[in-house]
Design a protein around this motif. Structure first.
Motif, mmCIF file in Angstrom:
data_model
loop_
_atom_site.group_PDB
_atom_site.id
_atom_site.type_symbol
_atom_site.label_atom_id
_atom_site.label_comp_id
_atom_site.label_asym_id
_atom_site.label_seq_id
_atom_site.Cartn_x
_atom_site.Cartn_y
_atom_site.Cartn_z
ATOM 1 N N ASN A 154 0.780 -1.235 0.000
ATOM 2 C CA ASN A 154 0.000 0.000 0.000
ATOM 3 C C ASN A 154 0.814 1.288 0.000
ATOM 4 O O ASN A 154 0.258 2.351 -0.258
ATOM 5 C CB ASN A 154 -0.947 -0.003 1.208
ATOM 6 C CG ASN A 154 -1.988 -1.103 1.118
ATOM 7 O OD1 ASN A 154 -2.841 -1.087 0.245
ATOM 8 N ND2 ASN A 154 -1.907 -2.084 2.000
ATOM 9 N N THR A 155 2.119 1.182 0.273
ATOM 10 C CA THR A 155 2.971 2.371 0.267
ATOM 11 C C THR A 155 4.004 2.337 -0.853
ATOM 12 O O THR A 155 4.279 3.363 -1.476
ATOM 13 C CB THR A 155 3.694 2.520 1.617
ATOM 14 O OG1 THR A 155 2.717 2.625 2.659
ATOM 15 C CG2 THR A 155 4.574 3.755 1.642
ATOM 16 N N ALA A 156 4.564 1.156 -1.123
ATOM 17 C CA ALA A 156 5.633 1.049 -2.119
ATOM 18 C C ALA A 156 5.130 0.695 -3.510
ATOM 19 O O ALA A 156 5.554 1.291 -4.502
ATOM 20 C CB ALA A 156 6.653 0.010 -1.655
ATOM 21 N N THR A 157 4.237 -0.276 -3.598
ATOM 22 C CA THR A 157 3.832 -0.768 -4.914
ATOM 23 C C THR A 157 3.032 0.239 -5.735
ATOM 24 O O THR A 157 3.307 0.397 -6.934
ATOM 25 C CB THR A 157 3.057 -2.096 -4.773
ATOM 26 O OG1 THR A 157 3.912 -3.059 -4.170
ATOM 27 C CG2 THR A 157 2.620 -2.613 -6.136
ATOM 28 N N PRO A 158 2.041 0.938 -5.180
ATOM 29 C CA PRO A 158 1.287 1.882 -6.019
ATOM 30 C C PRO A 158 2.154 2.929 -6.719
ATOM 31 O O PRO A 158 2.027 3.105 -7.941
ATOM 32 C CB PRO A 158 0.288 2.496 -5.036
ATOM 33 C CG PRO A 158 0.068 1.426 -4.020
ATOM 34 C CD PRO A 158 1.425 0.797 -3.840
ATOM 35 N N PRO A 159 3.058 3.637 -6.011
ATOM 36 C CA PRO A 159 3.886 4.602 -6.743
ATOM 37 C C PRO A 159 4.833 3.944 -7.741
ATOM 38 O O PRO A 159 5.151 4.535 -8.780
ATOM 39 C CB PRO A 159 4.658 5.339 -5.636
ATOM 40 C CG PRO A 159 4.574 4.471 -4.440
ATOM 41 C CD PRO A 159 3.282 3.742 -4.555
ATOM 42 N N CYS A 161 4.087 1.289 -9.513
ATOM 43 C CA CYS A 161 3.258 1.005 -10.688
ATOM 44 C C CYS A 161 3.004 2.272 -11.496
ATOM 45 O O CYS A 161 3.008 2.241 -12.737
ATOM 46 C CB CYS A 161 1.935 0.370 -10.261
ATOM 47 S SG CYS A 161 2.079 -1.376 -9.802
ATOM 48 N N ILE A 162 2.805 3.394 -10.798
ATOM 49 C CA ILE A 162 2.636 4.669 -11.505
ATOM 50 C C ILE A 162 3.922 5.026 -12.247
ATOM 51 O O ILE A 162 3.890 5.428 -13.422
ATOM 52 C CB ILE A 162 2.251 5.774 -10.504
ATOM 53 C CG1 ILE A 162 0.844 5.509 -9.947
ATOM 54 C CG2 ILE A 162 2.319 7.151 -11.168
ATOM 55 C CD1 ILE A 162 0.465 6.393 -8.777
ATOM 56 N N ARG A 163 5.061 4.858 -11.586
ATOM 57 C CA ARG A 163 6.364 5.168 -12.208
ATOM 58 C C ARG A 163 6.603 4.325 -13.456
ATOM 59 O O ARG A 163 7.147 4.809 -14.452
ATOM 60 C CB ARG A 163 7.482 4.923 -11.184
ATOM 61 C CG ARG A 163 8.890 5.094 -11.716
ATOM 62 C CD ARG A 163 9.916 4.921 -10.612
ATOM 63 N NE ARG A 163 9.972 3.580 -10.076
ATOM 64 C CZ ARG A 163 10.760 2.615 -10.561
ATOM 65 N NH1 ARG A 163 11.551 2.853 -11.601
ATOM 66 N NH2 ARG A 163 10.769 1.412 -10.010
ATOM 67 N N LEU A 164 6.185 3.066 -13.403
ATOM 68 C CA LEU A 164 6.423 2.131 -14.505
ATOM 69 C C LEU A 164 5.272 2.096 -15.522
ATOM 70 O O LEU A 164 5.293 1.275 -16.430
ATOM 71 C CB LEU A 164 6.648 0.726 -13.937
ATOM 72 C CG LEU A 164 7.867 0.577 -13.021
ATOM 73 C CD1 LEU A 164 7.850 -0.769 -12.317
ATOM 74 C CD2 LEU A 164 9.162 0.760 -13.810
ATOM 75 N N ASN A 165 4.285 2.994 -15.324
ATOM 76 C CA ASN A 165 3.125 3.070 -16.231
ATOM 77 C C ASN A 165 2.366 1.742 -16.312
ATOM 78 O O ASN A 165 1.908 1.331 -17.375
ATOM 79 C CB ASN A 165 3.561 3.505 -17.632
ATOM 80 C CG ASN A 165 4.104 4.914 -17.665
ATOM 81 O OD1 ASN A 165 3.522 5.821 -17.075
ATOM 82 N ND2 ASN A 165 5.234 5.109 -18.327
ATOM 83 N N LYS A 166 2.237 1.089 -15.148
ATOM 84 C CA LYS A 166 1.505 -0.163 -15.096
ATOM 85 C C LYS A 166 0.007 0.102 -14.929
ATOM 86 O O LYS A 166 -0.394 0.975 -14.157
ATOM 87 C CB LYS A 166 1.999 -1.025 -13.932
ATOM 88 C CG LYS A 166 3.471 -1.417 -14.030
ATOM 89 C CD LYS A 166 3.726 -2.361 -15.192
ATOM 90 C CE LYS A 166 5.157 -2.873 -15.196
ATOM 91 N NZ LYS A 166 5.419 -3.803 -16.322
ATOM 92 N N LYS A 167 -0.805 -0.655 -15.642
ATOM 93 C CA LYS A 167 -2.256 -0.514 -15.554
ATOM 94 C C LYS A 167 -2.772 -1.481 -14.481
ATOM 95 O O LYS A 167 -3.290 -2.557 -14.775
ATOM 96 C CB LYS A 167 -2.903 -0.801 -16.908
ATOM 97 C CG LYS A 167 -2.361 0.032 -18.059
ATOM 98 C CD LYS A 167 -2.509 1.530 -17.798
ATOM 99 C CE LYS A 167 -1.985 2.355 -18.969
ATOM 100 N NZ LYS A 167 -2.024 3.805 -18.682
#
Length: 212
Positions: A154-159, A161-167
């Motif tokens: 909840n703290t590391a993965t969401p940003p 995924c945003i950085r890597l343009n993951k859907k």
């Protein structure tokens, strides 16, 4: 020394003692500059060096240090031009003398907790390179494995995924939904409770926030 810095130093000393009983070498550096110096000392001339994806390596300055050292052989998959070259770079990393990465979380008891997408990063942590060096900001310290997994999701993965343009759902909502989508970067969960080879894993705890 301000109270926060004093707290980090005290907490790090406790974690480093717990690393020792897990056969992990631990260090504390108050600043990113000190962490870069310590990381450089752990790489010998003529070493073959590789690394896993990590914002902490970039933010700390460790990546810059590795790229300007002309006395080592750096396996840099970002320079690969074809899928075959990328695959070869991943495979060559497992025979490196030294592998750099961070950890998604570290518990107070000295466990390393990581969630990975492709698995190359955690695979190298588990087996392959002669030495693994982790650069970890004190913002990644958690009380337990359960807290570590919650932090990662909840703290590391969401940003990331945003950085890597993951859907992914977490990129859209900021909250983990335990997805199985094609872009999911949470394929492998690895908890390192000890180093099977004494002193193979080196963790540089850094008294500044690094990564997600």
């Amino acid at each position: 020394m301000n109270p926060k810095q004093a707290f980090y130093e005290t907490q790090a000393a406790t974690i480093i003692k717990n690393f020792a009983r897990r056969q992990i070498a631990g260090y504390y550096c108050a600043t990113k500059a000190e962490a870069v110096q310590k990381a450089s000392e752990l790489v010998a001339p003529q070493d073959t060096v590789s690394f896993g994806g990590s914002m902490s390596l970039s933010e700390s300055g460790v990546m810059d240090m590795l790229k300007v050292r002309d006395d080592i052989h750096l396996i840099d998959r970002s320079l690969a031009k074809t899928p075959e070259e990328i695959k070869q770079a991943y495979r060559d990393s497992f025979s490196a003398d030294c592998y750099f990465m961070s950890s998604n979380a570290v518990t107070l008891d000295g466990e390393l907790v990581n969630i990975d997408g492709n698995g190359n990063r955690v695979a190298a942590l588990i087996y392959g390179p002669d030495k693994v060096v982790l650069i970890v900001g004190m913002n990644k310290i958690t009380a337990s494995v359960e807290d570590a997994l919650c932090r990662i999701r909840n703290t590391a993965t969401p940003p990331n995924c945003i950085r890597l343009n993951k859907k992914t759902p977490c990129a859209a909502t900021g909250v983990c939904s335990e997805c199985f989508g094609a872009d999911c970067i949470c394929s492998q969960i690895v908890i390192t409770r000890r180093s099977g080879t004494p002193g193979r894993i080196h963790v540089i705890l850094t008294g500044e926030e690094l990564g997600y």
